[in-house]
Enzyme design. Structure first.
Site, PDB file in Angstrom:
ATOM      1  CB  SER A   1      -2.251   3.756 -12.421  1.00 38.64           C
ATOM      2  OG  SER A   1      -2.087   5.105 -12.301  1.00 38.64           O
TER       3      SER A   1
ATOM      4  CB  SER B   1       8.416   4.383 -10.709  1.00 37.00           C
ATOM      5  OG  SER B   1       7.921   5.382 -11.125  1.00 37.00           O
TER       6      SER B   1
ATOM      7  CD  GLN C   1       1.506   4.724  -6.211  1.00 34.07           C
ATOM      8  OE1 GLN C   1       1.963   5.134  -6.243  1.00 34.07           O
ATOM      9  NE2 GLN C   1       0.621   5.211  -4.838  1.00 34.07           N
ATOM     10  N   GLY C   2       1.211   0.084  -6.859  1.00 36.86           N
ATOM     11  CA  GLY C   2       1.010  -0.725  -8.073  1.00 36.86           C
ATOM     12  C   GLY C   2      -1.163  -0.203  -8.340  1.00 36.86           C
TER      13      GLY C   2
ATOM     14  CG  ASN D   1      -0.983  19.229 -10.580  1.00 34.56           C
ATOM     15  OD1 ASN D   1      -1.202  17.964 -10.201  1.00 34.56           O
ATOM     16  ND2 ASN D   1      -0.159  20.630 -10.907  1.00 34.56           N
ATOM     17  CD  GLU D   2      -5.470  18.457 -14.988  1.00 33.44           C
ATOM     18  OE1 GLU D   2      -4.559  17.656 -14.709  1.00 33.44           O
ATOM     19  OE2 GLU D   2      -4.749  20.119 -15.510  1.00 33.44           O
TER      20      GLU D   2
ATOM     21  CD  GLU E   1       2.076   9.159  -4.878  1.00 27.80           C
ATOM     22  OE1 GLU E   1       0.884   8.482  -4.754  1.00 27.80           O
ATOM     23  OE2 GLU E   1       2.700   8.906  -6.349  1.00 27.80           O
TER      24      GLU E   1
END
Lengths: 377, 415
Positions: free
Chosen positions: B137, B169, B134-135, B397-398, B254
């Site tokens: 970030s 990853s 997955q690209g 999580n924020e 996700e």
């Protein structure tokens, strides 16, 4: 027996829940509740119960007090899942009535399994409200502990922290009988019974110390510990449902305020220092609500696991209640700290709820004894 | 009969029987090498080969992609993936290596790719022959994902891609990447587009994959640099400028709140038929406390430790029961209220369990995986460190709390 995946929550339960929500919203909206129970801010106000007996009469006519009475005793015999759906609404409305007290007594009576207990349940069907008089002066939640003793069929001693004592007609009394502990049926107006109201923080309830002086009583069970082992998971779960419903009211009320109240030219809810804790309150409520329905479902269909799941539900709901209370006052700011703002009604009810029939730490201690085993001596 | 089996539709019941029988005859041999704790930590080709062979076998048997249409290599069934997952979990099969492909790329391709691309890409994705990464970030775009700067420039039927992706990853094994990039610099959200791009074939040419070392010292994720990568326009998903909407499909899946059930195999993921296996390890805390010492007695007798273990056990049960409640129509206050809490709860419970476990170990919690005396082979301090990958990834999580506050509670947007 395995639990049904949907907790046994079907159309009948939805209808009961929705009609209860509507009943409470119509009959006692929060401003009316506040006028009814919050008439006098003085902590030394008079100690009579502030409630509407006519509404309680209507609730009994709807059959809510006999929901959990087994069919063999002439009741509706609904599952605990239906009962907690109702209790959630009672909590959401912070409703002052002896409904939970009477439902609690029903579970204890049903667990007694005696003819006398079945007769007592018939009286509930006939409109008698009941409260469980069980706690000693030390406030012990342990089953065998009591300050009442029985001799020759008569009770003497005292029971403390008795819920809704001024609203009920009968008590189920826990009393020491020789080396054991039994349960007894006593009319609130019987000769030798004295009800001494406590001054309590919660405005939506009344509570009392009840003194017994040589009071003639009917034996319901000579083994209170066995009956309570079976019944208490229901009491903990109903109590947790009340807390979940009240916490949801606290959350939604605070969220609505955070959408309209502006500071620094922004609604409060814009700020993450307010938004994120409100989300945390929601998550805590959802966890508790799921655990409540799981515990109720276990009571109905997997009794061997009911105590374990009920400890979980009550511990979780007590913490969620405390959290929702603290955030509701804090995020209302100055107005949240006043008598005129309704949230204090719920703050106080939750404070009372949190310690009723065992607080969170108590339930986690009991759960640990089940999961890990007792602490080595 | 198991509880889940009793609620099966006729199709599910028949399929469950089939899965059970097939698994009985086809459980894989023990792995020749030690497997990592999760697919995202696969480091050697031996590990990958073994796991890929298992994924291929389960796909060929029809246990993967069950709910996807037949035309794109799926099973054409209705709500059967969860059945296969439960049956695989019950017998603790190895996990599936193509986790990003199955969990994120497949539903995104299904809902947004051209028909012929679905048929081209999905069968090899399901079989694990193609590994996906997955690209999303970038060094300058983390929680604020829509600020990605990797750029695609249109040249005829081709796009020329330049940029820099991070925390990728499985990129070192991957054949394909789902790629969120920019096609218009003048609009933030509406300037994004979404592609699937072959990267394996371009390695050492227009694509560079370099490992990034995690705080644990492990590798497992990478940075990926594009230097004039040329991609055919047919690998674009949905319209130019609709990349953000497509990315929402990926992210919903996700975070465990998507429409398609992700194929899962292995001990993770609960079995309906067994005494609740602990997904996050909270029940392992009890065993750990029994074998650890504190103040001269076993930690299992320490009232503070007992209380804290119970808190985690209760949270884990609460999470489990919320997943159950999310499927009961009458018991929800808002349709997205529980699904959107999934990622938050899973990652924070896992983190708190690992932290508590390390604390229960006391002085021995200082020992790393490299020390022969480390309790539980040093697993807990390692898991605690790795748990931050989970609380940060897929929208920190924020950001999850912003989403919950805004979409469920209706609070004003924080940006």
């Amino acid at each position: 027996m395995a639990q049904p995946t949907n907790f046994g929550f079907g159309e009948e339960e939805v209808m009961l829940r929705d009609s209860a929500r509507k009943f409470f919203a119509d009959k006692l909206p929060t401003e009316r509740l506040h006028a009814l129970v919050g008439d006098d801010p003085d902590p030394h106000r008079s100690l009579e119960a502030r409630w509407d007996p006519a509404l309680w009469q209507q609730m009994m006519e709807l059959g809510w007090a006999m929901l959990a009475v087994p069919e063999r005793a002439g009741g509706m015999g609904l599952g605990a899942v239906a009962v907690v759906a109702l209790c959630e609404e009672v909590g959401r409305a912070a409703f002052p009535a002896p409904l939970l007290a009477t439902l609690n007594a029903t579970y204890i009576l049903a667990a007694c399994g005696s003819a006398a207990a079945d007769q007592a349940m018939a009286e509930i069907i006939g409109g008698t409200a009941v409260s469980f008089a069980a706690i000693n002066r030390q406030g012990s939640w342990e089953y065998p502990d009591t300050d009442v003793t029985v001799a020759d069929g008569s009770l003497s001693g005292q029971a403390c922290y008795v819920q809704d004592a001024q609203k009920v007609q009968h008590f189920v009394v826990k009393a020491r009988c020789g080396s054991g502990t039994g349960l007894y049926w006593v009319a609130a107006d019987a000769v030798g019974v004295t009800i001494i109201p406590d001054a309590i923080v919660d405005l939506t309830r009344d509570q009392a110390r009840v003194e017994f002086s040589d009071v003639a009583a009917i034996e319901l069970s000579d083994d209170a510990v066995a009956a309570l082992n079976q019944a208490m998971p229901a009491l903990w779960t109903l109590q947790a449902a009340d807390m979940v419903g009240a916490a949801e009211w606290q959350l939604q009320t605070t969220v609505e305020y955070a959408k309209v109240r502006k500071q620094f030219d922004r609604e409060l809810g814009f700020f993450q220092a307010v938004k994120h804790p409100l989300v945390n309150v929601m998550v805590a409520i959802d966890q508790s609500k799921s655990l409540v329905y799981n515990a109720a479902c276990a009571i109905d269909s997997e009794p061997g696991k009911a105590a374990r799941f009920a400890h979980m539900a009550n511990a979780s709901a007590s913490d969620a209640a405390a959290f929702a209370s603290s955030r509701s006052v804090q995020f209302h700011g100055g107005i949240g700290f006043t008598w005129e703002c309704y949230i204090h009604l719920y703050f106080k009810r939750q404070l009372h709820n949190q310690a009723l029939w065992g607080d969170a730490a108590y339930h986690r201690t009991k759960l640990a004894d089940m999961v890990i085993g007792p602490v080595a001596a | 009969m198991s509880e889940s089996a009793r609620k099966d539709t006729p199709e599910q019941a028949e399929f469950r029987q089939y899965c059970r029988a097939w698994l009985q005859d086809n459980l894989p041999p023990d792995p020749p090498v030690r497997l990592p704790l999760s697919p995202l930590e696969i480091t050697t080709s031996e590990q990958l080969d073994y796991l890929q062979a298992w994924q291929k076998k389960t796909y060929d048997a029809g246990l993967i992609g069950c709910d996807y249409p037949l035309e794109c290599g799926g099973g054409g069934r209705r709500d059967c993936q969860r059945v296969a997952n439960a049956e695989m979990a019950a017998v603790k099969t190895p996990f599936l290596p193509n986790v990003i492909g199955l969990g994120m790329a497949a539903p995104t391709v299904l809902f947004h790719a051209r028909e012929e691309k679905k048929a081209e890409l999905l069968p090899r994705l399901f079989s694990g022959e193609d590994i996906w990464c997955q690209g999303f970030s970038e060094p300058g775009a983390g929680s604020d994902l829509a600020s990605v700067q990797t750029f695609a420039e249109k040249q005829g039927d081709k796009w020329i891609i330049n940029g820099h992706k991070v925390w990728t990853s499985l990129a070192h094994f991957a054949d394909w990447m789902i790629l969120l990039l920019r096609t218009d610099k003048s609009h933030k959200y509406d300037g994004l587009s979404y592609f699937v791009v072959p990267i394996r074939s371009e390695l050492g040419k227009s694509v560079t994959v370099r490992p990034l070392i995690k705080m644990t010292g492990e590798t497992g994720f990478n940075e990926v640099i594009f230097d004039n990568l040329e991609v055919d326009d047919s690998y674009r998903l949905d319209e130019v400028g609709k990349g953000w909407q497509v990315a929402m499909t990926t992210l919903a899946h996700e975070r465990g709140a998507g429409e398609m059930v992700t194929p899962r195999s292995g001990g993770k993921g609960k079995s309906d038929d067994k005494e609740a296996a602990s997904v996050f390890g909270s029940s392992a805390l009890v065993d750990l406390a029994r074998s650890s010492f504190r103040n001269g007695k076993t930690a299992a007798d320490d009232p503070v430790i007992r209380d804290r273990i119970m808190r985690e056990i209760i949270r884990e049960e609460g999470f489990k029961q919320s997943s159950r409640r999310a499927r009961v129509q009458g018991l929800q206050d808002h349709p997205m209220r529980i699904p959107l809490q999934n990622k938050l709860l899973m990652t924070e419970i896992m983190q708190d369990v690992a932290e508590l476990a390390t604390e229960i170990e006391g002085a021995a919690g200082s020992l790393s995986v490299a020390d022969p005396n480390a309790p539980a082979a040093g697993r807990w301090p390692l898991a605690y460190m790795n748990s931050f990958g989970m609380t940060i990834a897929a929208g920190a999580n924020e950001v999850q709390r912003n989403i919950l506050g805004e979409r469920v509670l209706g609070l004003p947007k924080s940006k």
